[in-house]
Design a protein around this motif. Structure first.
Motif, PDB file in Angstrom:
ATOM      1  N   PHE A 339     -16.751  -3.881 -25.114  1.00 21.72           N
ATOM      2  CA  PHE A 339     -16.518  -2.522 -24.611  1.00 21.72           C
ATOM      3  C   PHE A 339     -17.818  -1.711 -24.539  1.00 21.72           C
ATOM      4  CE2 PHE A 339     -12.217  -3.445 -26.370  1.00 21.72           C
ATOM      5  CZ  PHE A 339     -11.504  -3.278 -25.195  1.00 21.72           C
ATOM      6  N   PHE A 340     -18.710  -1.904 -25.517  1.00 25.35           N
ATOM      7  CA  PHE A 340     -19.934  -1.120 -25.536  1.00 25.35           C
ATOM      8  C   PHE A 340     -20.818  -1.410 -24.330  1.00 25.35           C
ATOM      9  CE2 PHE A 340     -19.263  -0.356 -30.153  1.00 25.35           C
ATOM     10  CZ  PHE A 340     -19.501   1.002 -30.157  1.00 25.35           C
ATOM     11  N   VAL A 341     -20.975  -2.697 -23.983  1.00 25.96           N
ATOM     12  CA  VAL A 341     -21.864  -3.048 -22.876  1.00 25.96           C
ATOM     13  C   VAL A 341     -21.370  -2.466 -21.553  1.00 25.96           C
ATOM     14  CG1 VAL A 341     -22.867  -4.957 -21.567  1.00 25.96           C
ATOM     15  CG2 VAL A 341     -22.785  -5.073 -24.065  1.00 25.96           C
ATOM     16  N   PRO A 342     -20.069  -2.596 -21.198  1.00 29.78           N
ATOM     17  CA  PRO A 342     -19.607  -1.933 -19.971  1.00 29.78           C
ATOM     18  C   PRO A 342     -19.801  -0.415 -19.988  1.00 29.78           C
ATOM     19  CG  PRO A 342     -18.006  -3.571 -20.666  1.00 29.78           C
ATOM     20  CD  PRO A 342     -19.024  -3.459 -21.773  1.00 29.78           C
ATOM     21  N   ALA A 343     -19.761   0.197 -21.187  1.00 29.72           N
ATOM     22  CA  ALA A 343     -19.939   1.645 -21.272  1.00 29.72           C
ATOM     23  C   ALA A 343     -21.312   2.067 -20.755  1.00 29.72           C
ATOM     24  CB  ALA A 343     -19.754   2.118 -22.714  1.00 29.72           C
ATOM     25  N   LEU A 344     -22.291   1.167 -20.839  1.00 30.40           N
ATOM     26  CA  LEU A 344     -23.637   1.501 -20.362  1.00 30.40           C
ATOM     27  C   LEU A 344     -23.665   1.716 -18.855  1.00 30.40           C
ATOM     28  CD1 LEU A 344     -25.731  -1.015 -22.496  1.00 30.40           C
ATOM     29  CD2 LEU A 344     -25.735   1.468 -22.716  1.00 30.40           C
ATOM     30  N   ARG A 352     -27.735   9.714 -25.064  1.00 31.78           N
ATOM     31  CA  ARG A 352     -26.591   8.921 -25.539  1.00 31.78           C
ATOM     32  C   ARG A 352     -26.712   7.470 -25.068  1.00 31.78           C
ATOM     33  NH1 ARG A 352     -21.664  10.907 -27.153  1.00 31.78           N
ATOM     34  NH2 ARG A 352     -20.529   9.525 -25.748  1.00 31.78           N
ATOM     35  N   LYS A 353     -27.193   7.292 -23.846  1.00 34.29           N
ATOM     36  CA  LYS A 353     -27.332   5.936 -23.322  1.00 34.29           C
ATOM     37  C   LYS A 353     -28.326   5.130 -24.152  1.00 34.29           C
ATOM     38  CE  LYS A 353     -27.573   3.468 -18.968  1.00 34.29           C
ATOM     39  NZ  LYS A 353     -27.440   3.608 -17.524  1.00 34.29           N
ATOM     40  N   GLU A 354     -29.471   5.730 -24.476  1.00 29.97           N
ATOM     41  CA  GLU A 354     -30.453   5.037 -25.297  1.00 29.97           C
ATOM     42  C   GLU A 354     -29.898   4.747 -26.687  1.00 29.97           C
ATOM     43  OE1 GLU A 354     -33.389   3.661 -24.537  1.00 29.97           O
ATOM     44  OE2 GLU A 354     -32.745   4.173 -22.503  1.00 29.97           O
ATOM     45  N   ALA A 355     -29.115   5.687 -27.213  1.00 29.24           N
ATOM     46  CA  ALA A 355     -28.528   5.494 -28.544  1.00 29.24           C
ATOM     47  C   ALA A 355     -27.510   4.355 -28.525  1.00 29.24           C
ATOM     48  CB  ALA A 355     -27.876   6.790 -29.017  1.00 29.24           C
ATOM     49  N   ILE A 356     -26.704   4.304 -27.442  1.00 28.62           N
ATOM     50  CA  ILE A 356     -25.738   3.210 -27.325  1.00 28.62           C
ATOM     51  C   ILE A 356     -26.467   1.878 -27.219  1.00 28.62           C
ATOM     52  CG2 ILE A 356     -23.927   2.195 -25.878  1.00 28.62           C
ATOM     53  CD1 ILE A 356     -23.191   5.059 -25.040  1.00 28.62           C
ATOM     54  N   LYS A 357     -27.556   1.849 -26.434  1.00 30.48           N
ATOM     55  CA  LYS A 357     -28.352   0.626 -26.318  1.00 30.48           C
ATOM     56  C   LYS A 357     -28.871   0.179 -27.676  1.00 30.48           C
ATOM     57  CE  LYS A 357     -30.140   0.896 -21.574  1.00 30.48           C
ATOM     58  NZ  LYS A 357     -31.358   1.040 -20.760  1.00 30.48           N
ATOM     59  N   ALA A 358     -29.335   1.162 -28.463  1.00 32.66           N
ATOM     60  CA  ALA A 358     -29.851   0.841 -29.801  1.00 32.66           C
ATOM     61  C   ALA A 358     -28.755   0.237 -30.666  1.00 32.66           C
ATOM     62  CB  ALA A 358     -30.422   2.099 -30.459  1.00 32.66           C
ATOM     63  N   LYS A 359     -27.544   0.824 -30.606  1.00 30.17           N
ATOM     64  CA  LYS A 359     -26.428   0.302 -31.382  1.00 30.17           C
ATOM     65  C   LYS A 359     -26.039  -1.100 -30.912  1.00 30.17           C
ATOM     66  CE  LYS A 359     -26.046   3.433 -34.321  1.00 30.17           C
ATOM     67  NZ  LYS A 359     -26.440   3.098 -35.693  1.00 30.17           N
ATOM     68  N   VAL A 360     -26.042  -1.301 -29.589  1.00 30.16           N
ATOM     69  CA  VAL A 360     -25.735  -2.625 -29.062  1.00 30.16           C
ATOM     70  C   VAL A 360     -26.721  -3.649 -29.614  1.00 30.16           C
ATOM     71  CG1 VAL A 360     -25.795  -4.036 -26.956  1.00 30.16           C
ATOM     72  CG2 VAL A 360     -24.554  -1.877 -26.965  1.00 30.16           C
TER      73      VAL A 360
END
Length: 498
Positions: A339-344, A352-360
């Motif tokens: 789910f996280f990868v499609p969210a990008l 937020r996008k960079e933060a999600i990438k970091a979490k991924v």
């Protein structure tokens, strides 16, 4: 109003400019609203004098269907007007042209790009199917692209669409012959499943550059449509097994054997549940209420509150990780990444996008660590189980089917040792387990049944582990290829002329 050949008609509130295309009874123009917003729209102009009874019915059907529809992958009807000469449908403007042009300028589309487009088309069809609406004229020319920079499919041209229950049968020939289901042409008797055939033809054309019934004349086309020959898929370019499976099931001439709508929407290659959308992040982090409170693996980056009753996948993964259950933790991390990868694809806020990438990246790193732990554990179990496995083979000497299934399992283990053999190993595991489960069901109580039961459990655990590795590798690839514009970069980098 200007007549035909004298330029676009005049319409209050809009400035009509270039002609975008024309059909049987309509011409479509690009237009600008005269209001301050200068909104760009597409206006479909239908000359009243060109309308016969059938085309009037088609137009009224299109207006009735579209005015009640709001979906991100269906062209929006914003308004409609009329004057003494024309009826005007004021539509959402799609700057990327149609899918036919998109395919032909690139010759073929890479499978990963075709899959994203197919998910978007499936999403629109699922929305329509739930409302008993069949399109009946699905073809690349009726599928528009929102733009070329960040393309999203938009299903258009509902002139042939009908409210059709699955059991309805129609006797009117509709659509375009290249994309028509055989039962439409041969029997003139059909139901909603004709749309699934058309989807198969569109996917075939996207992947191979031309539809399966491409012909030099209508007679040749008719002969191919009426033939009973199975449609063979070209060997090149190479495609995944799931993709080939879907194509073959969509392009089944017999509608009773064709894939069902529900199986199409849930097919592993389509996988609508994990389709990139604005809801992807919410699905990944959904939890009872409130915001993330803890830092670390969960973090406070995903700070917007998301409702839902499900426990957060990441929270559960961290919990299982802390409890010393690496297999369960790895499985949950992989599910969250789905789910996280499609969210990008859809996140527009750069921070937020960079933060999600970091979490991924963080979740993937931990998943890799867990993979090493589980792999070591699997090797230990494999060594421990060698004697029991040898004993089972010895006891299977009078059971050729059992012995053959165990040999396939051994081939799977050997393939798993190869650096790039995960998918092949997974196929072998699934083939072996399919046979072993049948044999286990018929095996009488005794020592051999106990050994077989243990072996099946071990093989299922290895197959599940391997499946997660394949999915995680795909998630990593997708995360690495996404840039600030989401899908646009992967489309640009993948859709070079072949």
């Amino acid at each position: 109003m200007a007549g035909p050949g004298w330029g676009p008609p005049r319409l209050d509130g809009f400035i009509l400019t270039e002609r975008l295309g024309s059909g049987t009874y309509a011409t479509v123009y690009k237009a600008y609203a005269k209001k301050d917003t200068r909104e760009v729209v597409a206006i479909k102009c239908v000359a009243k004098k060109s309308l016969n009874k059938a085309s009037v019915e088609n137009l009224l059907t299109e207006i009735e269907i579209l005015k009640g529809i709001r979906h991100p992958h269906i062209v929006q009807l914003k308004d409609f007007q009329w004057d003494s000469d024309n009826i005007y449908l004021i539509m959402e403007f799609c700057a990327g042209g149609d899918l036919s042009r998109f395919i032909h300028t690139r010759r073929i589309l890479p499978e990963k790009v075709a899959r994203v487009f197919m998910q978007q088309l499936a999403s629109a069809l699922q929305f329509l199917h739930e409302r008993n609406i069949s399109h009946l004229d699905l073809k690349p020319q009726n599928i528009l692209l929102s733009s070329l920079e960040k393309p999203h499919l938009k299903l258009a041209d509902f002139g042939f669409a009908q409210h059709m229950s699955p059991w309805d049968e129609k006797h009117v020939l509709r659509g375009s012959p290249l994309y028509m289901a055989p039962e439409m042409v041969c029997q003139r008797q059909y139901d909603a499943r004709v749309d699934l055939w058309s989807v198969g033809v569109i996917l075939y054309e996207a992947l191979f550059g031309q539809p399966p019934f491409a012909s030099r004349s209508f007679l040749e086309l008719e002969e191919k449509i009426r033939s009973n020959r199975v449609i063979e898929l070209p060997l090149r370019p190479p495609l995944s097994r799931d993709c080939r499976d879907l194509l073959q099931r969509l392009l089944e001439r017999d509608p009773s054997r064709r894939i069902s709508f529900q199986d199409f929407f849930t097919h592993p290659w389509v996988d609508l549940e994990h389709m990139p959308s604005r809801e992807s992040l919410a699905r990944a982090v959904s939890r009872p209420t409130g915001m993330w409170r803890n830092k670390g693996m969960c973090g406070d980056v995903l700070s917007a509150p998301f409702g839902g009753e499900k426990t957060a996948l990441v929270v559960e993964a961290v919990k299982k990780d802390q409890e010393g259950d690496p297999a369960a933790a790895l499985s949950l991390y992989c599910k969250a990444l789905d789910f996280f990868v499609p969210a990008l694809h859809y996140e527009v806020d750069a921070q937020r996008k960079e933060a999600i990438k970091a979490k991924v990246g963080q979740y993937m790193s931990r998943a890799e660590e867990l993979k090493v732990v589980i792999s070591s554990s699997n090797e230990a179990l494999l060594r421990q189980g060698t004697s029991a496995r040898d004993l089972l083979r010895e006891m299977a000497r009078d059971k050729p089917r059992l012995l053959a299934a165990l040999e396939v399992a051994s081939a799977a283990m050997a393939k798993e040792e190869e650096a790039s053999g995960d998918q092949d190993a997974l196929d072998l595991y699934q083939q072996s387990l399919g046979e072993l489960l049948l044999l286990l069901a018929g095996e009488p109580p005794g020592r051999r049944r106990e050994l077989l039961h243990t072996e099946v459990q071990n093989l299922m655990a290895r197959a599940e582990y391997l499946k997660e590795q394949v999915k995680m590798r795909e998630s990593r690839w997708e995360a690495e290829t996404l840039d600030k514009e989401g899908l646009s970069e992967s489309v640009r980098s993948s859709c070079t002329l072949q």
